[in-house]
Write an enzyme that holds these catalytic residues in place. Sequence first.
Site, PDB file in Angstrom:
ATOM      1  N   CYS A  93       0.938  -1.320  -0.330  1.00  0.00           N
ATOM      2  CA  CYS A  93       0.041  -0.280  -0.533  1.00  0.00           C
ATOM      3  C   CYS A  93       1.235   1.324  -0.094  1.00  0.00           C
ATOM      4  CB  CYS A  93      -0.719   0.089   0.894  1.00  0.00           C
ATOM      5  SG  CYS A  93      -1.781   1.610   1.868  1.00  0.00           S
ATOM      6  N   CYS A 102      -1.511  -0.569   9.346  1.00  0.00           N
ATOM      7  CA  CYS A 102      -0.960  -1.558   9.234  1.00  0.00           C
ATOM      8  C   CYS A 102       0.850  -0.923   9.784  1.00  0.00           C
ATOM      9  CB  CYS A 102      -0.832  -1.776   8.227  1.00  0.00           C
ATOM     10  SG  CYS A 102      -2.085  -2.305   6.806  1.00  0.00           S
ATOM     11  N   CYS A 181      -7.068   0.053   0.228  1.00  0.00           N
ATOM     12  CA  CYS A 181      -7.147  -0.420   1.599  1.00  0.00           C
ATOM     13  C   CYS A 181      -6.565  -2.270   1.043  1.00  0.00           C
ATOM     14  CB  CYS A 181      -7.251  -0.514   2.773  1.00  0.00           C
ATOM     15  SG  CYS A 181      -6.691  -1.301   4.203  1.00  0.00           S
ATOM     16  N   GLN A 308     -15.281 -12.742  14.089  1.00  0.00           N
ATOM     17  CA  GLN A 308     -13.852 -12.068  14.187  1.00  0.00           C
ATOM     18  C   GLN A 308     -13.356 -11.899  13.010  1.00  0.00           C
ATOM     19  OE1 GLN A 308     -11.539 -12.967  15.811  1.00  0.00           O
ATOM     20  NE2 GLN A 308     -12.111 -13.944  17.209  1.00  0.00           N
ATOM     21  N   CYS A 436      -6.554 -12.236  22.214  1.00  0.00           N
ATOM     22  CA  CYS A 436      -6.414 -10.913  21.381  1.00  0.00           C
ATOM     23  C   CYS A 436      -4.847 -10.605  22.012  1.00  0.00           C
ATOM     24  CB  CYS A 436      -7.836 -10.539  20.662  1.00  0.00           C
ATOM     25  SG  CYS A 436      -8.142  -9.547  21.694  1.00  0.00           S
TER      26      CYS A 436
HETATM   27  N1  SAH Z   1     -15.646 -15.978  21.207  1.00  0.00           N
HETATM   28  C1  SAH Z   1     -16.871 -14.860  20.070  1.00  0.00           C
HETATM   29  C2  SAH Z   1     -16.788 -13.415  21.097  1.00  0.00           C
HETATM   30  C3  SAH Z   1     -15.261 -13.467  21.558  1.00  0.00           C
HETATM   31  S1  SAH Z   1     -14.993 -11.368  21.236  1.00  0.00           S
HETATM   32  C4  SAH Z   1     -16.393 -15.341  18.726  1.00  0.00           C
HETATM   33  O1  SAH Z   1     -15.133 -15.972  18.296  1.00  0.00           O
HETATM   34  O2  SAH Z   1     -16.597 -15.158  17.782  1.00  0.00           O
HETATM   35  C5  SAH Z   1     -14.790 -10.958  22.946  1.00  0.00           C
HETATM   36  C6  SAH Z   1     -16.567 -10.835  23.355  1.00  0.00           C
HETATM   37  O3  SAH Z   1     -16.430 -10.221  24.537  1.00  0.00           O
HETATM   38  C7  SAH Z   1     -16.817  -9.797  22.622  1.00  0.00           C
HETATM   39  O4  SAH Z   1     -17.866 -10.470  22.286  1.00  0.00           O
HETATM   40  C8  SAH Z   1     -18.418  -8.850  24.105  1.00  0.00           C
HETATM   41  O5  SAH Z   1     -18.801  -8.385  23.525  1.00  0.00           O
HETATM   42  C9  SAH Z   1     -17.067  -9.474  24.502  1.00  0.00           C
HETATM   43  N2  SAH Z   1     -16.999  -9.386  26.152  1.00  0.00           N
HETATM   44  C10 SAH Z   1     -17.136  -7.804  26.480  1.00  0.00           C
HETATM   45  N3  SAH Z   1     -17.044  -7.479  28.011  1.00  0.00           N
HETATM   46  C11 SAH Z   1     -17.447  -8.748  28.886  1.00  0.00           C
HETATM   47  C12 SAH Z   1     -17.965  -9.422  29.606  1.00  0.00           C
HETATM   48  N4  SAH Z   1     -17.604  -8.634  30.471  1.00  0.00           N
HETATM   49  N5  SAH Z   1     -18.639  -9.748  30.134  1.00  0.00           N
HETATM   50  C13 SAH Z   1     -18.719 -10.234  29.245  1.00  0.00           C
HETATM   51  N6  SAH Z   1     -18.838 -11.179  27.252  1.00  0.00           N
HETATM   52  C14 SAH Z   1     -18.231  -9.514  27.469  1.00  0.00           C
END
Ligand code: SAH
Length: 481
Positions: A93, A102, A181, A308, A436
């Site tokens: 890019c 990035c 992008c 994701q 993450c």
């Molecule tokens: N396991 C799912 C989401 C993971 S991302 C997947 O793989 O798609 C993390 C998630 O945690 C998000 O959906 C966010 O809304 C939620 N989250 C954030 N804080 C939280 C909390 N204190 N208790 C429960 N969920 C929460």
Amino acid sequence: MKNIIGNANKTTKCQTTDSDFVCKKNDECILEIEDLGTEGEGIGKICGYTLFVKDALIGDKIRVKVMKTKKNYGYAKLLEIIKPSNWRTEPKCPMARQCGGCQLQHCNYEKQLEWKRKKVENCINRIGGLKHIKVSPVIGMNFPYYYRNKAQFPVGNDKNGNIITGFYAGRTHSIVPFTQCCIQHPYNSAILDIIIRYMQENKISAYNETSHKGIVRHIITRIAQVTGEIMVCLVINADKLPKSEKLVQMLLGCNSKELDIKSICININKEKTNVILGNMTEVVYGSHYITDYIGQIKYHISLSSFYQVNHEQTEKLYEKVLELADLKGKETVWDLYCGIGTISLFLAQKAEKVYGVEIVAQAIEDAQENAVLNNVSNVEFFVGAAEEVVPLQYEKSGRKLKADVVTLDPPRKGCDEKLLNTVVNMQPKKIVYVSCDPATLARDLKYLCQKNYNVEKIQPYDMFGQSYHIENVVLLTKMHK
Ligand code: SAH
């Protein structure tokens, strides 16, 4: 201004004659990069003083200008590459250096993966205090470009008042105007062009953060990789988007056989805030969700639900979670931070019962719908903070609540200790932790290891090629006393 030659390698003595060496703002110096910081920035030393240099790589010999100094370290700007590192590659890019999206496009992909593995291992060793643990090589992408299925583009005006959209420059809120992008789906640029044209033709203003005036704040797109369904959302600083029917008409004009706009939403955000989404969403065309598949499972995804961003890697990651959970069919599983039930439904295929917990109510509505959509009846979902719901359920059961397997997939800040404590009390034989953020992962692993769990495997996945981010799947097993 004085020219200083840094200690280009550890054996060369610092060549400045000034024994009370102080690095000052605007100094120019030459240094060799020895390491990368947590956000991918180059690290070099000059007379023992550490300088962080964005866009520099291990092995680069560079000329820099010092921009900011603190007691023990400072920040410098890359002026010239005197001798390039063999990690270097040409960024795809042209805006890679200006844009904040990035951080590693100038780094060869194999080296990105190598560096990410080391970064995870450092966190686990240093923050987690788990010295003996090895981190597996990162599982990379087949093609680390055009992979993101979700984009959020800020909208604003340039100096001449033209409407622009693009990405924020690193650590700022100034928009670098471009729509092509190379980590986003290529289709985005056609959508953005249409929206800008709609705004120009219908005199719809762009939002201005400083004056809090103007209408369109952000454009959000989501593209389902398997079905080709697209959601487009405009976030606005108004109760209604003027002439929204024109926007719908123009956007639908770009539908093709492969790509199909199924949902157009207007989200209302009139707050003075950096948070992108407001609480109210109006669907002006189609449904409030798009549909996608991960493996055999079908998911409805709403605007405010987490999903994701990298489909190819998510499939590999969920398969790994399933493999590590090693379910035989009789297990009770708690899937904490379950989002729209992605991991829950994956695991429900092989467990007796899966309970999911998630804080976003809309995501749980999606999760419930998704269970029905896939004819899965052995799941149950709870809305609320995991650190509140799980301890409450544990107390309600008279402290008898047990789990065979617990999956944790928290946001970057990791898990609350109150939750981890309850998880330990539920005595799962296995905990599969999807993370993450390696630093908070390391902190949480340290806690679990102190409570009689053992880290069996740490498998990183590159979900975010060209950026410094890295995802990990960790298997912990309960040790016999
Ligand atoms: N396991 C799912 C989401 C993971 S991302 C997947 O793989 O798609 C993390 C998630 O945690 C998000 O959906 C966010 O809304 C939620 N989250 C954030 N804080 C939280 C909390 N204190 N208790 C429960 N969920 C929460």
